[in-house]
Design an enzyme around this catalytic site. Structure first.
Site, mmCIF file in Angstrom:
data_model
loop_
_atom_site.group_PDB
_atom_site.id
_atom_site.type_symbol
_atom_site.label_atom_id
_atom_site.label_comp_id
_atom_site.label_asym_id
_atom_site.label_seq_id
_atom_site.Cartn_x
_atom_site.Cartn_y
_atom_site.Cartn_z
ATOM 1 N N GLY A 36 0.824 -1.204 0.000
ATOM 2 C CA GLY A 36 0.000 0.000 0.000
ATOM 3 C C GLY A 36 0.856 1.252 0.000
ATOM 4 O O GLY A 36 2.002 1.228 -0.454
ATOM 5 N N ALA A 37 0.247 2.384 0.502
ATOM 6 C CA ALA A 37 0.915 3.698 0.454
ATOM 7 C C ALA A 37 1.398 3.942 -0.977
ATOM 8 O O ALA A 37 2.558 4.307 -1.210
ATOM 9 C CB ALA A 37 2.057 3.773 1.462
ATOM 10 N N HIS A 42 4.861 2.757 -7.637
ATOM 11 C CA HIS A 42 3.945 1.611 -7.776
ATOM 12 C C HIS A 42 3.148 1.713 -9.077
ATOM 13 O O HIS A 42 2.873 0.706 -9.735
ATOM 14 C CB HIS A 42 2.959 1.569 -6.598
ATOM 15 C CG HIS A 42 3.599 1.347 -5.273
ATOM 16 N ND1 HIS A 42 3.622 2.304 -4.290
ATOM 17 C CD2 HIS A 42 4.246 0.270 -4.765
ATOM 18 C CE1 HIS A 42 4.246 1.827 -3.225
ATOM 19 N NE2 HIS A 42 4.640 0.606 -3.484
ATOM 20 N N ASP A 155 14.280 -1.989 -4.870
ATOM 21 C CA ASP A 155 14.615 -2.966 -3.830
ATOM 22 C C ASP A 155 15.428 -4.064 -4.509
ATOM 23 O O ASP A 155 14.944 -5.170 -4.764
ATOM 24 C CB ASP A 155 13.331 -3.504 -3.193
ATOM 25 C CG ASP A 155 12.597 -2.390 -2.456
ATOM 26 O OD1 ASP A 155 13.253 -1.638 -1.719
ATOM 27 O OD2 ASP A 155 11.376 -2.260 -2.646
ATOM 28 N N SER A 190 9.845 6.250 -2.803
ATOM 29 C CA SER A 190 9.680 5.232 -1.765
ATOM 30 C C SER A 190 8.562 5.682 -0.839
ATOM 31 O O SER A 190 8.417 6.884 -0.574
ATOM 32 C CB SER A 190 10.984 5.120 -0.971
ATOM 33 O OG SER A 190 10.741 4.477 0.261
ATOM 34 N N SER A 191 7.800 4.704 -0.328
ATOM 35 C CA SER A 191 6.751 5.057 0.637
ATOM 36 C C SER A 191 7.371 5.721 1.858
ATOM 37 O O SER A 191 6.750 6.539 2.521
ATOM 38 C CB SER A 191 5.996 3.812 1.074
ATOM 39 O OG SER A 191 5.507 3.142 -0.055
ATOM 40 N N ARG A 192 8.616 5.352 2.175
ATOM 41 C CA ARG A 192 9.258 5.892 3.387
ATOM 42 C C ARG A 192 9.665 7.351 3.219
ATOM 43 O O ARG A 192 9.959 8.022 4.217
ATOM 44 C CB ARG A 192 10.463 5.037 3.774
ATOM 45 C CG ARG A 192 10.037 3.652 4.224
ATOM 46 C CD ARG A 192 10.982 3.025 5.236
ATOM 47 N NE ARG A 192 10.318 1.946 5.939
ATOM 48 C CZ ARG A 192 10.546 0.647 5.750
ATOM 49 N NH1 ARG A 192 11.457 0.256 4.902
ATOM 50 N NH2 ARG A 192 9.864 -0.255 6.420
HETATM 51 O O1 PAF Z 1 8.292 -4.589 -1.920
HETATM 52 C C1 PAF Z 1 7.342 -4.632 -1.113
HETATM 53 O O2 PAF Z 1 6.559 -3.700 -1.007
HETATM 54 C C2 PAF Z 1 7.166 -5.865 -0.231
HETATM 55 O O3 PAF Z 1 8.387 -6.369 0.209
HETATM 56 C C3 PAF Z 1 6.336 -6.958 -0.916
HETATM 57 C C4 PAF Z 1 7.036 -7.540 -2.144
HETATM 58 C C5 PAF Z 1 4.974 -6.408 -1.314
HETATM 59 C C6 PAF Z 1 6.112 -8.129 0.056
HETATM 60 O O4 PAF Z 1 5.411 -7.713 1.193
#
Ligand code: PAF
Length: 285
Positions: A36-37, A42, A155, A190-192
């Protein structure tokens, strides 16, 4: 293949309903797994998923197994309404299960191990994190049964480990990697980033500057490593690591290394752990 037309998005919260609806989707299916977020990074994954498959399932689940004690599991940003609005008409199904739906028993009695690659870099700083990631990804692949799973290159260690997961366990899915999405300043999305103040966002640019310097220094391995050493002197970031590593084993490369090389960075700004990465080609010492 061109992007599929806009479709109705259905929110699903149970595994059983997801399976029923997924079975009714004709053609190929891509999954985009998220916690989410949702942000533009995304949405780039969703856009790629739409290009490579006829239908898209987005999973929206904050996975407790991948957070260590003292990490931000409870504080992790959650806003399902906003997430649904962000992908409305772009995906066929959104799976947003409860923790109990995903883990009737927590921790589960059987789980998946990320192996040695899960214990270095991010895994050294966050023990158990990648075991939690591969466990939930294995479950979500079983639940969504996709032809393609789309992940971001930001990531980078997660991506490398998920490639191993799929290969080592013979999972019938193709992994599609999408390049890092950056803000106009260069900051990796990044969500962070939501945790950063305006000053923090400016300080965080030390990571993308380091990536740009490493990219410029390629194809000389020595120059890439010197650029990373210089980056580590930037005190705006409390660096954890800034390394050139093997893209498969994630071990730091030796002086003889040539070919594809993963540059990985991690450090804290205002207490928030930030990552950045790039793949460079090394052809000289
Ligand atoms: O990359 C992420 O957001 C998470 O690590 C994932 C792949 C959704 C698994 O929870």
């Amino acid at each position: 293949m061109t992007a599929a037309p806009v479709r109705d998005t259905v929110l699903v919260t149970t595994i059983e309903e997801l399976r029923t609806r997924r079975a009714a989707l004709p053609g190929t299916v891509a999954v985009v797994m998220t916690m989410g977020a949702l942000h533009a990074g995304h949405l780039a994954l969703v856009a790629r998923a739409r290009e490579v498959a006829d239908h898209v399932i987005l999973t929206d689940f904050v996975n407790p197994l991948q957070f260590g004690p003292g990490e931000d599991f409870t504080a992790y940003p959650r806003d399902l309404e906003a997430d649904l609005a962000a992908v409305d008409g772009q995906v066929d199904l959104v799976l947003a299960p409860s923790t109990e739906e995903m883990y009737p028993v927590l921790p589960p009695t059987v789980s998946v191990s990320a192996g040695a690659a899960g214990r270095v870099l991010e895994g050294a700083a966050r023990p158990g994190h990648f075991d939690g990631v591969v466990t939930v990804v294995t479950k979500l692949l079983q639940i969504t049964a996709p032809d393609v799973a789309v992940f971001g290159q930001k990531d980078a260690q997660q991506l490398a480990i998920l490639r191993r997961l799929v290969a080592d366990l013979n999972l019938p899915v193709r992994i599609e990697a999408v390049p890092i999405q950056r803000e106009g300043t260069g900051l990796a999305r990044s969500s962070r980033n939501a945790y950063l103040s305006t000053d923090g966002r400016a300080q965080a640019l030390a990571l993308s500057r380091a990536i740009a310097a490493a990219e410029l220094a390629a194809p000389s391995l020595g120059a890439v490593q010197a650029a990373l050493e210089t980056a580590r002197q930037d005190s705006a970031v409390a660096w954890d690591y800034a390394l050139a590593v093997d893209p498969v084993t994630l071990a730091p490369v030796g002086p003889e290394h040539r070919g594809e090389t993963l540059v990985v960075l991690a450090g804290y700004v205002e207490g928030t752990r930030l990552l950045d990465a790039a793949v460079v080609s090394v052809t000289a010492a």
